[in-house]
Design a protein around this motif. Sequence first.
Motif, PDB file in Angstrom:
ATOM      1  N   ASN A 208     -23.452  22.160  38.031  1.00 17.77           N
ATOM      2  CA  ASN A 208     -23.660  22.072  39.475  1.00 17.77           C
ATOM      3  C   ASN A 208     -22.837  20.916  40.015  1.00 17.77           C
ATOM      4  OD1 ASN A 208     -25.557  24.190  39.844  1.00 17.77           O
ATOM      5  ND2 ASN A 208     -27.163  22.893  39.038  1.00 17.77           N
ATOM      6  N   ILE A 209     -22.055  21.192  41.050  1.00 12.80           N
ATOM      7  CA  ILE A 209     -21.231  20.161  41.680  1.00 12.80           C
ATOM      8  C   ILE A 209     -21.650  20.073  43.146  1.00 12.80           C
ATOM      9  CG2 ILE A 209     -18.880  19.433  42.221  1.00 12.80           C
ATOM     10  CD1 ILE A 209     -17.933  21.428  40.047  1.00 12.80           C
ATOM     11  N   THR A 210     -22.026  18.879  43.602  1.00  9.35           N
ATOM     12  CA  THR A 210     -22.371  18.684  45.010  1.00  9.35           C
ATOM     13  C   THR A 210     -21.214  17.970  45.692  1.00  9.35           C
ATOM     14  OG1 THR A 210     -24.700  18.552  44.438  1.00  9.35           O
ATOM     15  CG2 THR A 210     -24.079  17.732  46.592  1.00  9.35           C
ATOM     16  N   ILE A 211     -20.773  18.556  46.808  1.00  8.47           N
ATOM     17  CA  ILE A 211     -19.576  18.067  47.487  1.00  8.47           C
ATOM     18  C   ILE A 211     -19.866  17.907  48.971  1.00  8.47           C
ATOM     19  CG2 ILE A 211     -17.205  18.678  48.090  1.00  8.47           C
ATOM     20  CD1 ILE A 211     -17.230  20.364  45.487  1.00  8.47           C
ATOM     21  N   SER A 212     -19.304  16.860  49.561  1.00  7.99           N
ATOM     22  CA  SER A 212     -19.377  16.676  51.009  1.00  7.99           C
ATOM     23  C   SER A 212     -17.979  16.860  51.577  1.00  7.99           C
ATOM     24  CB  SER A 212     -19.888  15.284  51.358  1.00  7.99           C
ATOM     25  OG  SER A 212     -21.224  15.152  50.953  1.00  7.99           O
ATOM     26  N   THR A 213     -17.903  17.583  52.669  1.00  9.68           N
ATOM     27  CA  THR A 213     -16.619  17.797  53.316  1.00  9.68           C
ATOM     28  C   THR A 213     -16.825  17.771  54.825  1.00  9.68           C
ATOM     29  OG1 THR A 213     -14.648  19.203  53.386  1.00  9.68           O
ATOM     30  CG2 THR A 213     -16.777  20.326  53.319  1.00  9.68           C
ATOM     31  N   VAL A 214     -15.759  17.973  55.562  1.00  9.86           N
ATOM     32  CA  VAL A 214     -15.822  17.988  57.023  1.00  9.86           C
ATOM     33  C   VAL A 214     -15.329  19.343  57.500  1.00  9.86           C
ATOM     34  CG1 VAL A 214     -14.877  16.971  59.133  1.00  9.86           C
ATOM     35  CG2 VAL A 214     -15.510  15.499  57.227  1.00  9.86           C
TER      36      VAL A 214
ATOM     37  N   MET B 201     -21.894  21.042  50.278  1.00 12.35           N
ATOM     38  CA  MET B 201     -21.858  22.287  49.504  1.00 12.35           C
ATOM     39  C   MET B 201     -22.259  22.005  48.066  1.00 12.35           C
ATOM     40  SD  MET B 201     -18.222  23.784  50.817  1.00 12.35           S
ATOM     41  CE  MET B 201     -18.471  25.523  50.730  1.00 12.35           C
ATOM     42  N   THR B 202     -23.005  22.928  47.494  1.00 16.55           N
ATOM     43  CA  THR B 202     -23.278  22.879  46.063  1.00 16.55           C
ATOM     44  C   THR B 202     -22.567  24.053  45.425  1.00 16.55           C
ATOM     45  OG1 THR B 202     -25.420  21.829  46.399  1.00 16.55           O
ATOM     46  CG2 THR B 202     -25.067  22.903  44.285  1.00 16.55           C
ATOM     47  N   ILE B 203     -21.729  23.758  44.459  1.00 19.48           N
ATOM     48  CA  ILE B 203     -21.002  24.803  43.733  1.00 19.48           C
ATOM     49  C   ILE B 203     -21.607  24.894  42.341  1.00 19.48           C
ATOM     50  CG2 ILE B 203     -18.758  25.548  42.842  1.00 19.48           C
ATOM     51  CD1 ILE B 203     -17.493  23.825  45.082  1.00 19.48           C
TER      52      ILE B 203
ATOM     53  N   ALA C 289     -11.606  23.520  56.462  1.00 25.04           N
ATOM     54  CA  ALA C 289     -12.151  22.453  55.611  1.00 25.04           C
ATOM     55  C   ALA C 289     -11.410  22.436  54.278  1.00 25.04           C
ATOM     56  CB  ALA C 289     -13.642  22.647  55.370  1.00 25.04           C
ATOM     57  N   GLU C 290     -11.176  21.239  53.776  1.00 23.07           N
ATOM     58  CA  GLU C 290     -10.628  21.064  52.433  1.00 23.07           C
ATOM     59  C   GLU C 290     -11.704  20.386  51.592  1.00 23.07           C
ATOM     60  OE1 GLU C 290      -6.858  19.106  52.373  1.00 23.07           O
ATOM     61  OE2 GLU C 290      -5.935  20.585  53.715  1.00 23.07           O
ATOM     62  N   VAL C 291     -11.959  20.962  50.425  1.00 19.88           N
ATOM     63  CA  VAL C 291     -13.056  20.485  49.576  1.00 19.88           C
ATOM     64  C   VAL C 291     -12.485  19.960  48.260  1.00 19.88           C
ATOM     65  CG1 VAL C 291     -15.257  21.108  48.522  1.00 19.88           C
ATOM     66  CG2 VAL C 291     -14.489  22.314  50.583  1.00 19.88           C
ATOM     67  N   PRO C 292     -12.479  18.634  48.051  1.00 25.13           N
ATOM     68  CA  PRO C 292     -11.977  18.108  46.774  1.00 25.13           C
ATOM     69  C   PRO C 292     -12.977  18.377  45.648  1.00 25.13           C
ATOM     70  CG  PRO C 292     -12.760  16.325  48.172  1.00 25.13           C
ATOM     71  CD  PRO C 292     -12.922  17.588  48.961  1.00 25.13           C
ATOM     72  N   ILE C 293     -12.469  18.889  44.542  1.00 27.13           N
ATOM     73  CA  ILE C 293     -13.304  19.139  43.361  1.00 27.13           C
ATOM     74  C   ILE C 293     -12.755  18.268  42.233  1.00 27.13           C
ATOM     75  CG2 ILE C 293     -14.141  20.866  41.714  1.00 27.13           C
ATOM     76  CD1 ILE C 293     -13.624  22.994  43.885  1.00 27.13           C
ATOM     77  N   ARG C 294     -13.578  17.343  41.765  1.00 27.12           N
ATOM     78  CA  ARG C 294     -13.127  16.421  40.721  1.00 27.12           C
ATOM     79  C   ARG C 294     -13.162  17.091  39.355  1.00 27.12           C
ATOM     80  NH1 ARG C 294     -15.674  10.570  41.699  1.00 27.12           N
ATOM     81  NH2 ARG C 294     -14.139  10.126  40.103  1.00 27.12           N
ATOM     82  N   GLN C 295     -12.284  16.629  38.466  1.00 27.64           N
ATOM     83  CA  GLN C 295     -12.209  17.197  37.115  1.00 27.64           C
ATOM     84  C   GLN C 295     -13.581  17.148  36.457  1.00 27.64           C
ATOM     85  OE1 GLN C 295      -9.323  14.856  35.028  1.00 27.64           O
ATOM     86  NE2 GLN C 295     -10.781  13.265  34.502  1.00 27.64           N
ATOM     87  N   ASN C 296     -13.839  18.152  35.622  1.00 32.91           N
ATOM     88  CA  ASN C 296     -15.146  18.213  34.981  1.00 32.91           C
ATOM     89  C   ASN C 296     -15.060  19.076  33.735  1.00 32.91           C
ATOM     90  OD1 ASN C 296     -17.995  17.817  34.710  1.00 32.91           O
ATOM     91  ND2 ASN C 296     -18.120  17.680  36.937  1.00 32.91           N
ATOM     92  N   PHE C 297     -16.183  19.202  33.065  1.00 35.72           N
ATOM     93  CA  PHE C 297     -16.250  19.889  31.779  1.00 35.72           C
ATOM     94  C   PHE C 297     -17.491  20.780  31.762  1.00 35.72           C
ATOM     95  CE2 PHE C 297     -17.870  19.892  27.381  1.00 35.72           C
ATOM     96  CZ  PHE C 297     -16.765  20.423  26.722  1.00 35.72           C
ATOM     97  N   ILE C 298     -17.322  22.036  31.354  1.00 37.59           N
ATOM     98  CA  ILE C 298     -18.449  22.963  31.261  1.00 37.59           C
ATOM     99  C   ILE C 298     -18.589  23.386  29.806  1.00 37.59           C
ATOM    100  CG2 ILE C 298     -19.469  25.096  32.125  1.00 37.59           C
ATOM    101  CD1 ILE C 298     -17.301  24.986  34.343  1.00 37.59           C
ATOM    102  N   LEU C 299     -19.760  23.189  29.257  1.00 31.77           N
ATOM    103  CA  LEU C 299     -20.014  23.559  27.864  1.00 31.77           C
ATOM    104  C   LEU C 299     -20.004  25.070  27.687  1.00 31.77           C
ATOM    105  CD1 LEU C 299     -22.978  21.146  27.102  1.00 31.77           C
ATOM    106  CD2 LEU C 299     -20.713  21.033  26.086  1.00 31.77           C
TER     107      LEU C 299
END
Length: 194
Positions: free
Chosen positions: A118-124, A72-74, A102-112
């Motif tokens: 854009n966050i690319t995530i792999s899940t099952v 997934m791309t968020i 599905a559980e999708v981990p989203i790592r901490q981040n910063f948006i200006l």
Amino acid sequence: MTKPGTAINSRKGLKICGGITVIFLIVLAIVIPTLWFTTLKPKDPEITVYPQGLENINPFSMLSMRNMPLNMTITINNHRNVGSFKFKNSTAYVTYRGDVVAEVPIRQNFILAHGKLNITISTVLMVSKMIRNRLFFNDVGAGSLNLTATAALHGKVNLFNLLKMRATAFSTCDISFSIFRRQVKSICKSKIKL
């Protein structure tokens, strides 16, 4: 000995100074709330989810699967905000008819401020859980599988390094997979709460 004219002049000066201070405070009381509600107040970010690879799935071949990788791309668009947003580690959940698949981990981040992330995530995707749902075959027969992705990003809004406040960005995305057209559509709603 103080001259009578000097005492009158100092009282007059104090009145003028007091009047100017009152006018200044009234102007501030009008300008600050106006700025807050028009420019500074954090606005809802635009969040979009793009599942990748879902359109290549044959629902009938899913019968032999237990789990399936799903990318997934968020995209988080902060273009309407003058403040930046830093959020903590979080988890998004993908559900099918109320069941978490599905559980999708989203790592901490910063948006200006006025920025985009854009966050690319792999899940099952837990296919076996979807198939166990009694309405799965009805959905396949109707030609559409509908999933919902939800996330709550907890963090802080930073306005010009002067004002920092806690905020949570909530997002709900309806993901629709058209089986016969092999198309995936995603419609998201997001809200920020201070």
